[in-house]
Design a protein around this motif. Structure first.
Motif, PDB file in Angstrom:
ATOM      1  N   THR A  13       0.625 -10.290   1.945  1.00 38.00           N
ATOM      2  CA  THR A  13       0.017  -8.968   1.822  1.00 38.00           C
ATOM      3  C   THR A  13       1.056  -7.887   2.104  1.00 38.00           C
ATOM      4  N   LYS A  14       1.923  -8.122   3.071  1.00 43.41           N
ATOM      5  CA  LYS A  14       2.982  -7.156   3.360  1.00 43.41           C
ATOM      6  C   LYS A  14       3.851  -6.933   2.132  1.00 43.41           C
ATOM      7  N   ALA A  15       4.180  -7.971   1.408  1.00 50.44           N
ATOM      8  CA  ALA A  15       4.998  -7.833   0.199  1.00 50.44           C
ATOM      9  C   ALA A  15       4.302  -6.938  -0.832  1.00 50.44           C
ATOM     10  N   VAL A  16       2.999  -7.079  -0.976  1.00 50.04           N
ATOM     11  CA  VAL A  16       2.240  -6.236  -1.909  1.00 50.04           C
ATOM     12  C   VAL A  16       2.241  -4.789  -1.426  1.00 50.04           C
ATOM     13  N   ILE A  17       2.030  -4.581  -0.129  1.00 49.71           N
ATOM     14  CA  ILE A  17       2.043  -3.234   0.448  1.00 49.71           C
ATOM     15  C   ILE A  17       3.386  -2.561   0.181  1.00 49.71           C
ATOM     16  N   LEU A  18       4.479  -3.271   0.435  1.00 53.26           N
ATOM     17  CA  LEU A  18       5.806  -2.697   0.219  1.00 53.26           C
ATOM     18  C   LEU A  18       6.048  -2.361  -1.247  1.00 53.26           C
ATOM     19  N   GLU A  19       5.605  -3.206  -2.147  1.00 57.29           N
ATOM     20  CA  GLU A  19       5.756  -2.917  -3.578  1.00 57.29           C
ATOM     21  C   GLU A  19       4.951  -1.675  -3.965  1.00 57.29           C
ATOM     22  N   ARG A  20       3.748  -1.562  -3.432  1.00 59.39           N
ATOM     23  CA  ARG A  20       2.926  -0.382  -3.730  1.00 59.39           C
ATOM     24  C   ARG A  20       3.557   0.889  -3.162  1.00 59.39           C
ATOM     25  N   LEU A  21       4.146   0.807  -1.972  1.00 56.21           N
ATOM     26  CA  LEU A  21       4.817   1.967  -1.400  1.00 56.21           C
ATOM     27  C   LEU A  21       6.024   2.375  -2.240  1.00 56.21           C
ATOM     28  N   GLU A  26       8.626   8.856  -4.988  1.00 54.54           N
ATOM     29  CA  GLU A  26      10.082   8.727  -4.910  1.00 54.54           C
ATOM     30  C   GLU A  26      10.434   8.017  -3.606  1.00 54.54           C
ATOM     31  N   TYR A  27      10.959   6.801  -3.721  1.00 53.97           N
ATOM     32  CA  TYR A  27      11.257   5.958  -2.556  1.00 53.97           C
ATOM     33  C   TYR A  27      12.762   5.830  -2.411  1.00 53.97           C
ATOM     34  N   GLN A  28      13.263   6.158  -1.225  1.00 61.14           N
ATOM     35  CA  GLN A  28      14.700   6.102  -0.958  1.00 61.14           C
ATOM     36  C   GLN A  28      14.970   5.257   0.292  1.00 61.14           C
ATOM     37  N   PRO A  29      15.580   4.075   0.152  1.00 53.83           N
ATOM     38  CA  PRO A  29      15.945   3.290   1.332  1.00 53.83           C
ATOM     39  C   PRO A  29      16.947   4.055   2.205  1.00 53.83           C
ATOM     40  N   GLU A  30      16.757   4.000   3.494  1.00 48.19           N
ATOM     41  CA  GLU A  30      17.623   4.679   4.465  1.00 48.19           C
ATOM     42  C   GLU A  30      17.907   3.717   5.625  1.00 48.19           C
ATOM     43  N   PRO A  31      18.908   4.003   6.457  1.00 45.70           N
ATOM     44  CA  PRO A  31      19.253   3.102   7.561  1.00 45.70           C
ATOM     45  C   PRO A  31      18.155   2.941   8.620  1.00 45.70           C
ATOM     46  N   VAL A  32      17.427   4.009   8.949  1.00 48.91           N
ATOM     47  CA  VAL A  32      16.414   3.891  10.005  1.00 48.91           C
ATOM     48  C   VAL A  32      15.015   3.819   9.408  1.00 48.91           C
ATOM     49  N   PHE A  33      14.545   4.907   8.844  1.00 47.79           N
ATOM     50  CA  PHE A  33      13.266   4.936   8.140  1.00 47.79           C
ATOM     51  C   PHE A  33      13.565   5.204   6.673  1.00 47.79           C
ATOM     52  N   ASP A  34      12.986   4.390   5.780  1.00 47.13           N
ATOM     53  CA  ASP A  34      13.075   4.712   4.365  1.00 47.13           C
ATOM     54  C   ASP A  34      12.282   5.998   4.150  1.00 47.13           C
ATOM     55  N   ARG A  35      12.614   6.772   3.122  1.00 46.72           N
ATOM     56  CA  ARG A  35      11.923   8.015   2.830  1.00 46.72           C
ATOM     57  C   ARG A  35      11.074   7.827   1.586  1.00 46.72           C
ATOM     58  N   LEU A  36       9.837   8.305   1.651  1.00 51.04           N
ATOM     59  CA  LEU A  36       8.922   8.259   0.524  1.00 51.04           C
ATOM     60  C   LEU A  36       8.336   9.650   0.351  1.00 51.04           C
ATOM     61  N   THR A  37       8.397  10.174  -0.865  1.00 50.86           N
ATOM     62  CA  THR A  37       7.796  11.460  -1.182  1.00 50.86           C
ATOM     63  C   THR A  37       6.736  11.235  -2.252  1.00 50.86           C
ATOM     64  N   VAL A  38       5.515  11.658  -1.943  1.00 50.70           N
ATOM     65  CA  VAL A  38       4.394  11.516  -2.866  1.00 50.70           C
ATOM     66  C   VAL A  38       3.677  12.857  -2.930  1.00 50.70           C
ATOM     67  N   VAL A  82      -1.656  11.500   4.574  1.00 52.15           N
ATOM     68  CA  VAL A  82      -1.447  10.054   4.552  1.00 52.15           C
ATOM     69  C   VAL A  82      -2.666   9.290   4.031  1.00 52.15           C
ATOM     70  N   ARG A  83      -3.849   9.872   4.141  1.00 54.24           N
ATOM     71  CA  ARG A  83      -5.063   9.170   3.720  1.00 54.24           C
ATOM     72  C   ARG A  83      -4.980   8.616   2.297  1.00 54.24           C
ATOM     73  N   PRO A  84      -4.645   9.439   1.264  1.00 55.61           N
ATOM     74  CA  PRO A  84      -4.603   8.871  -0.091  1.00 55.61           C
ATOM     75  C   PRO A  84      -3.575   7.755  -0.239  1.00 55.61           C
ATOM     76  N   LEU A  85      -2.453   7.881   0.454  1.00 57.93           N
ATOM     77  CA  LEU A  85      -1.420   6.847   0.386  1.00 57.93           C
ATOM     78  C   LEU A  85      -1.922   5.545   0.997  1.00 57.93           C
ATOM     79  N   VAL A  86      -2.505   5.618   2.178  1.00 57.71           N
ATOM     80  CA  VAL A  86      -3.004   4.413   2.854  1.00 57.71           C
ATOM     81  C   VAL A  86      -4.119   3.765   2.039  1.00 57.71           C
TER      82      VAL A  86
END
Length: 145
Positions: A13-21, A26-38, A82-86
């Motif tokens: 399920t985690k793999a599906v969640i990560l793919e959906r995120l 716009e998803y940008q991997p970063e060293p500490v927290f990845d950045r997501l803009t929706v 965050v509600r629509p994203l979650v």
């Protein structure tokens, strides 16, 4: 520091969640927290299980029985952002949302959740709940709306 939510699930399920995120905006991997803009809202995403060290093993077993828990942490500004994203990333999946400010929420209960539906910033407008109360109970009135 912004509030965080933790999505707890099994590894598949985690793999599906990560793919959906990764495809939600716009998803940008970063060293500490990845950045997501929706839709103009910015989120931090920790795709590691590092946050699990903060959990008591008994609580994890109680909220997510039957296997090893995995986690995705999302940092956000306000619940209305965050509600629509979650709702989108958890749709149709099994798992538990840890709000950090109250009850745990089963993914299937998220659309009717009173906690997730309230506007504002957690911590400023919430009283921390007893984590051993475990799950938010849905009233029939909330579920119907």
């Amino acid at each position: 520091m912004r509030p965080t939510l933790i999505l707890l699930s099994d590894s598949a399920t985690k793999a599906v969640i990560l793919e959906r995120l990764r495809t939600a905006g716009e998803y940008q991997p970063e060293p500490v927290f990845d950045r997501l803009t929706v839709a103009g809202a910015s989120f931090g995403v920790d795709p590691t299980d590092a946050v699990l060290v903060e959990y008591d093993v008994g609580v994890l077993e109680r909220v997510l029985p039957g296997g090893r828990a995995h986690a995705v942490m999302i940092e956000y500004g306000a619940r209305e952002q965050v509600r629509p994203l979650v709702l989108a990333v958890a749709d149709g999946l099994d798992g538990v949302l840890d709000t950090n400010y109250g009850p745990y929420l089963r993914f299937g209960d998220l659309p009717a959740s009173g906690w997730l539906a309230r506007p504002g910033h957690p911590g400023r407008d919430d009283t921390p709940g007893d984590p051993l109360a475990v799950f938010e109970e849905q009233s029939e009135e909330v579920v119907r709306n």
